[in-house]
Every structure is written in C-alpha cells, then in structure tokens.
Design an enzyme around this catalytic site. Sequence first.
Site, PDB file in Angstrom:
ATOM      1  N   LYS A  78       0.872  -1.178   0.000  1.00 37.24           N
ATOM      2  CA  LYS A  78       0.000   0.000   0.000  1.00 37.24           C
ATOM      3  C   LYS A  78       0.908   1.226   0.000  1.00 37.24           C
ATOM      4  CE  LYS A  78      -3.937   1.896   2.641  1.00 37.24           C
ATOM      5  NZ  LYS A  78      -4.816   1.705   3.813  1.00 37.24           N
ATOM      6  N   SER A 153      -9.943   1.500   2.831  1.00 33.19           N
ATOM      7  CA  SER A 153      -9.099   2.338   2.014  1.00 33.19           C
ATOM      8  C   SER A 153      -8.023   1.574   1.251  1.00 33.19           C
ATOM      9  CB  SER A 153      -8.426   3.406   2.883  1.00 33.19           C
ATOM     10  OG  SER A 153      -7.504   2.812   3.782  1.00 33.19           O
ATOM     11  N   SER A 177     -10.047  -0.783   7.018  1.00 29.65           N
ATOM     12  CA  SER A 177      -9.470  -0.658   5.673  1.00 29.65           C
ATOM     13  C   SER A 177      -8.786  -1.882   5.109  1.00 29.65           C
ATOM     14  CB  SER A 177      -8.478   0.494   5.639  1.00 29.65           C
ATOM     15  OG  SER A 177      -9.184   1.685   5.486  1.00 29.65           O
TER      16      SER A 177
HETATM   17  N1  GLN Z   1     -13.286   3.750   6.309  1.00 26.55           N
HETATM   18  C1  GLN Z   1     -12.680   4.219   7.522  1.00 26.55           C
HETATM   19  C2  GLN Z   1     -12.357   5.670   7.428  1.00 26.55           C
HETATM   20  O1  GLN Z   1     -12.535   6.245   6.395  1.00 26.55           O
HETATM   21  C3  GLN Z   1     -11.474   3.394   7.860  1.00 26.55           C
HETATM   22  C4  GLN Z   1     -10.232   3.807   7.188  1.00 26.55           C
HETATM   23  C5  GLN Z   1      -9.060   2.966   7.521  1.00 26.55           C
HETATM   24  O2  GLN Z   1      -9.190   1.924   8.160  1.00 26.55           O
HETATM   25  N2  GLN Z   1      -7.900   3.437   7.119  1.00 26.55           N
HETATM   26  O3  GLN Z   1     -11.950   6.266   8.393  1.00 26.55           O
END
Ligand code: GLN
Length: 468
Positions: A78, A153, A177
């Site tokens: 990532k 994400s 994410s």
């Molecule tokens: N979807 C969640 C957010 O937008 C989690 C993001 C993540 O785990 N990096 O905060």
Amino acid sequence: MDLNQLTIAEALEGLRGKKFSSVDIAKACLEQIRKHNEDINAFITVDEKGALEQAESADKQRANGEELPFLGIPIALKDIFLTKGLKTTAASKVLENYIPQYDATVVAKLKDAGAIIIGKINCDAWAHGSSGENSDFGPTKNPWSKEHVPGGSSSGSAAALAADMCLASTGTDTGGSIRLPASFNNLVGLKPTYGRVSRYGIIAMASSLDSIGHFTKTVEDSALLLSVTAGSDPHDATTPDKTVSNYSKIENGVKGLKIGVPKEYFASGLDSEIKEKTEAVIKKLEELGAEVVDISLPNTQYAIAAYYIIMSSEVSSNLARYDGIRFGNDRSFFGDEAKRRIMFGTFTLSAGYYDAYYKKAMQVRTLIKQDFEKAFEKVDAIISPVSPTAPWKLGEKVNDPLKMYLSDIFTVTANLAGIPSLAVPAGFSNGLPIGIQIMGTQFSEEKLFQVGYAFEQATEYYKHTPKL
Ligand code: GLN
C-alpha cells in the site's frame, strides 16, 4: 495455472523444489499488471526493474543454498508504507513526488525475509475512505465487477491481489481498511492486534487506531506473513516485547471452541442477504463442532460516532506536518476528504468542545473495550459480518460522506478496542464477494487463524476467482 495465481505456500514449495524461478513468478506478475492495471488502476508505481533485479538475486541466493521464509515472493505495498528510494504518495497529490529516506520496519522485515517488492499500490488518500474513490490517482475498480468499488481504504491492495498481480499485499486498518476490501474481493484480510506489527515508517492516519496488516488468498498465507511482520520494534513504543509464535502452525479444527454471536451486529441496516450468509457461516462452524453462544456488545451503537471523533482528532494532528516546508506540496493540495477530517478533528479538540466530543468519545471507547473484555470471558472468538452491504457501485456514495462512514459500522469496534480481526471469504451475493470477520481477544491471532482455517477448508470459497 499461471505462476501469478499461486498462493505463497504453493509458490514457496515450487521455488524450493526448483520447478520455477523467482524471475518466472515476477515476470508473470508484471505481465498481468501490464495487461490489466490500466483498467483496474491498482498500482500507483510499478517497480519493474527493481522487482526483476530482486528476483534475480533471490534466485542466486537460492542456488547458493540460502533459504529465507519469503525468498523470491512478489509482494505489493500500500502506498503508505515508506520505501527507501521508491516514491511513496499516500495516494495524495501532497506527496506526489516524495521519495523516502528509509524503509518502514515492515518493509525492512519483508526484504530481510527475501520478499520482492513489486510496486506501490493505490488507496484512498491518507487511507481516508471505504471505497478507494478518495485517491488523487483515480479510483480502483473491483476485479469481480468493474462497475463496483473494491472497498477501501486499501483498495488497490485487494484489487491487485484478486487480479493476480502479486502473491500478497500489505494494508493498514484504522477502522476497517483491510477487512472491508478483503471481503469485497474474496480475500483473507488480517487486522492484527494493535501493536503486534510495528507502525514505524507507515504514514500515520490515527496513531491510536492504526494497525498494520495484509491481504492473502488463504489463511495459511496470512499466518505465514504475520510470522514475518510481527514483533517488537525499538522505533514503535506501542509494540510490546511479546513472543512472535510460529503462526503458520495452525491448530486443526474448531471442536469445543466457543464462538460468540453479538446480537447488535445483526440489527437493522444489515442487508438481508449478508445476514443470511453470516448465519450460514455460524451454522457451518456449529457443524464443525464449535459451540455457538449468543452475546451482547451493548455499546456498539456508539462506535461510529466515537470512531469518527477520535480518528478525525488524531488525523488533524498527524496531517499538520504536511505544511509544504518539510514534505512535498503545500496544504492546498489536500483533497476534500482530508480537509473535512482536519476541520472536524480540529473542532473536536478545540477548547470548549474537547470535553463534549473528544473526551466523551474516549470514554465511550473504554466502554466498547470493556464490552469485548466481558464477552471474551465467555467465548474464544466472535463472528460478525464485515460490511452491512455487498460491494456498491462506483460513484454511489461519493457525495454522501455519512453514508460512506456507515459502511464501517462493524469494523471500527475492533480498532477502538485494539483487538485482532480476521476477514475471510463467506460466499457471494449476485456474483460479488462477501466476507465475515472473526474477532478475538488481544494477541489471539493464532485462534483467529484456527477458526478461519477450519471454515476456509470446509467451504473453499478462495478457489473462486474473478474473470478479468
Ligand atoms: N473507512 C474508515 C475511514 O474512512 C477506515 C479507514 C481505515 O481503516 N484506514 O476512516
């Protein structure tokens, strides 16, 4: 079967048996990237030259009799994991041209284990999002259906692996994410216990919630990978000096294990098909010999509110360093979602509002943690859906941030409590993958692998692959 479709375990076996070389695998992955990345948009940077050089040297090492746990295995990172000399953008135009001076601890560990870094992967900018659409480098598409989101994400991490462009990928999970995109792509996604894997050199989102994990096709591969990445790190004070077990020695079967089913995770808002599929998982585990126990996690209803306050507060502090003086471009390059979180978090931390928002949210966090502690006095693991819905269409939620935030309703609790959670494939809805998560008490990753493995072997959903 093409070499880029192998699991890590299969590839290691073939490499050790000299059936093929690391260069062969790297070439197969690069070929797949060449064919499909333009469409899927999983990679931001493909390090073709570096990958082939690393593969050649892995082959040489093996020919010299050297053996390492991941020798010659191509992995994608990532684009939030710092890589020395290789561009790292966090999928934001702020860091468009940023070249790190050092490797994140996890990257160094993977390299030391012989893994090949094939490239850097697209995600929601700064890991803010649930769909992959917040990337400044364009959205990633779901290889199972290009009209649908891959989940975020860590969108590209899941899409690249599902599309066989690498043999495993890394991700970060601050509120879901890793688990959400894993479940949207028929993959295994591990969010380890907070502190099990070092955060050093990972671009910070919300430091008290960030967990560093990975995507694999099977539970066995996930365990192999954790054996390499886990452990204490002098650069991250939140990594305790706890022994790293050989996770890949997965215990057989779930006979006698107590599996908790929290009623709050089956309430309104849960899509009926996801509910049915999750109930089928529970039934399967019962058939396999587990004892299913109804439990309650009463403060679940406050989790999303608490998460979005705590996370945004920490985001506003962590993103303050990107002022255009030390790293990359100036603040005007931040996208809308990052700006929204910076403003929100600055407000929740400001004098006069701190007590009503940040402090209250932290108190709720303690209650959520206690809910889990009480539950784990009675059960070995907890099962729940990952997402309340199947993958949605690209564009469907982009103009409704609140709707997007609600897709994290079942995942943020594990981050708030600091516990591990393993997402595993659980079937399909209209041809699109669905996952469930197995949560356990802190540092119980072995148990999660045990449950996940038993379920995976009994169902074999991982054998289904998307048609690109
Ligand atoms: N979807 C969640 C957010 O937008 C989690 C993001 C993540 O785990 N990096 O905060």
